[in-house]
Design an enzyme around this catalytic site. Structure first.
Site, short mmCIF file in Angstrom:
data_model
loop_
_atom_site.label_atom_id
_atom_site.label_comp_id
_atom_site.label_asym_id
_atom_site.label_seq_id
_atom_site.Cartn_x
_atom_site.Cartn_y
_atom_site.Cartn_z
CG HIS A 87 -7.46 -20.75 14.83
ND1 HIS A 87 -8.01 -21.97 14.51
CD2 HIS A 87 -8.49 -19.87 14.93
CE1 HIS A 87 -9.33 -21.82 14.43
NE2 HIS A 87 -9.65 -20.56 14.68
CG ASP A 117 -5.77 -4.78 2.95
OD1 ASP A 117 -6.50 -4.17 2.14
OD2 ASP A 117 -5.30 -4.24 3.97
CG ASP A 154 -2.13 0.95 1.00
OD1 ASP A 154 -2.18 1.62 -0.05
OD2 ASP A 154 -2.98 1.04 1.90
CB CYS A 198 -7.06 -26.63 15.62
SG CYS A 198 -7.79 -25.01 15.95
CB CYS A 235 -4.71 -24.12 11.79
SG CYS A 235 -4.99 -23.96 13.55
CB CYS A 242 -9.56 -25.87 12.89
SG CYS A 242 -8.42 -24.63 12.24
#
Ligand code: GUN
Ligand code: ZN
Length: 375
Positions: free
Chosen positions: A338, A270, A95, A313, A310, A308
């Protein structure tokens, strides 16, 4: 010469404006709709690049304003760009800096030349011009770079100032396009402004449509305006922008906003939200946010979210994270991984549903899970 961005729509929803595409960039081919985690200073806070790859993050965002102050252009050039410096191999977007200064530092002052601001490090005054923003972004070397824009909060009642900012944003776009030294490697995206004023949004989109660019952003939103106004402006903008180019709604990261903006035809997003809320001890789940600080999790030996995918988890329980959340820095890593995985899975679910023409069903199930009937 091949363009530094190729955008191929793979499938479109038959009843909404949602679509899924492949966006080929110099460093990576990104599947859209995509969520981009924010790595303001050259690091997604408390998450390693290899962890981002493991959750299938495809593109991250950096900030010109912060990176231009530290480490600065000279070091970035010596390091051969930010990809190389931070060890991130996939796509990168930066940005332009003005928005961060205006939203973060109330001491920023805007005039036709650029944005005047004081360094938070040593208080020295500098002027960020469109040319300077592009010079820094050329040194950072991101796949997509943003024009410097004049952003007025949507809550402003000053229509004259909004009109001035709309026209100025296009003048600054032209200065950015002239200053760009790497057009074969980096894509400049214009930013549609105009606040909540319909004719100014249309004007801004029309002015930007006349420029030769490979994608567009929709800015100046998600700043506390009513949801109806936000959606109306997103739709108005996506309707005016060409169907064969990516459309990026800046600063959007709440799950429900992502789902709705996809339905309105947006492709990229974003937000600092998933990583920032992680640092406050909060986890995102399909039924909403939970605070791991709450004592009700003290003896909860399940994962943050069942099923989940991830790494957090797979190994750690709510009870364990509750134990470390207020005192151990590593808890920010566990929660950030997560939360970003949650965003990545949400976007993947959206993309997959569009491919099999089941996006409306996906939205319905998402809403049922997020807002269950509590009667
Ligand atoms: N991030 C969120 N909104 C905006 C915007 O309007 N302009 C820029 N440059 N960045 C943003
Ligand atoms: Zn998880």
């Amino acid at each position: 010469m091949e363009k530094p961005l190729q955008f191929d729509v793979i499938a479109s929803c038959s009843t909404t404006r949602a679509r899924t595409s492949l966006m080929k960039l110099p460093h990576y081919t990104v599947e859209t709709p995509v969520f981009m985690p924010v790595g303001t200073k050259g690091s997604v806070k408390s998450v390693l690049p290899e962890q981002l790859e493991n959750i299938n993050c495809q593109i991250i965002l950096g900030n010109t304003y912060h990176l231009g102050l530290r480490p600065g252009v000279e070091l970035l050039k010596k390091a051969k760009g930010l990809h190389n410096f931070m060890g991130w191999k996939r796509a990168l977007l930066t940005d332009s800096g003005g928005f961060q200064m205006v939203s973060l530092l109330h001491m920023a002052e805007i005039n036709e030349q650029g944005v005047n601001f004081e360094s938070p490090y040593d208080g020295t005054k500098s002027l960020l011009t469109p040319e300077k923003s592009i010079q820094i972004q050329n040194a950072i070397g991101a796949d997509i770079i943003m024009q410097l824009d004049d952003v007025v909060p949507t809550t402003s009642k000053d229509n004259e100032r909004m009109e001035e900012a709309t026209y100025r944003t296009t003048r600054w776009l032209d200065r950015c396009l002239s200053a760009h030294e790497r057009p074969n490697e980096q894509n400049i995206f214009p930013i549609v402004q105009g606040g909540l004023i319909e004719h100014l949004r249309k004007l801004s989109a029309n002015l930007h449509l006349e420029r030769k660019v490979n994608g567009y952003a929709i800015g100046g939103l998600s700043g506390g305006e009513a949801k109806e106004d936000f959606w109306k402006m997103v739709l108005l903008s996506t309707q005016m922008l060409p169907g064969d180019k990516p459309k990026y709604v800046m600063g959007v990261g709440f799950a429900v906003d992502l789902v709705i903006c996809c339905a309105l035809g947006a492709d990229m997003f974003d937000c600092v939200f998933p990583t920032r809320t992680a640092r406050f001890g909060c986890a995102l789940t399909s039924s909403g946010q939970i605070s791991l600080r709450h004592k009700k999790f003290r003896m909860d030996f399940g994962p943050i979210e069942k099923n989940c995918s991830c790494s957090t988890c797979k190994t750690y329980t709510r009870a364990y994270i509750h134990q470390i959340v207020t005192s151990e820095a590593v808890s920010c890593n566990l929660l950030s991984v997560h939360n970003l995985n949650y965003q990545m899975q949400l976007m993947k679910g959206i993309r997959e549903s569009i491919k099999v023409n089941k996006f409306p069903e996906f939205v319905q199930q998402f809403m049922i899970n997020m807002y269950p009937n509590k009667n």
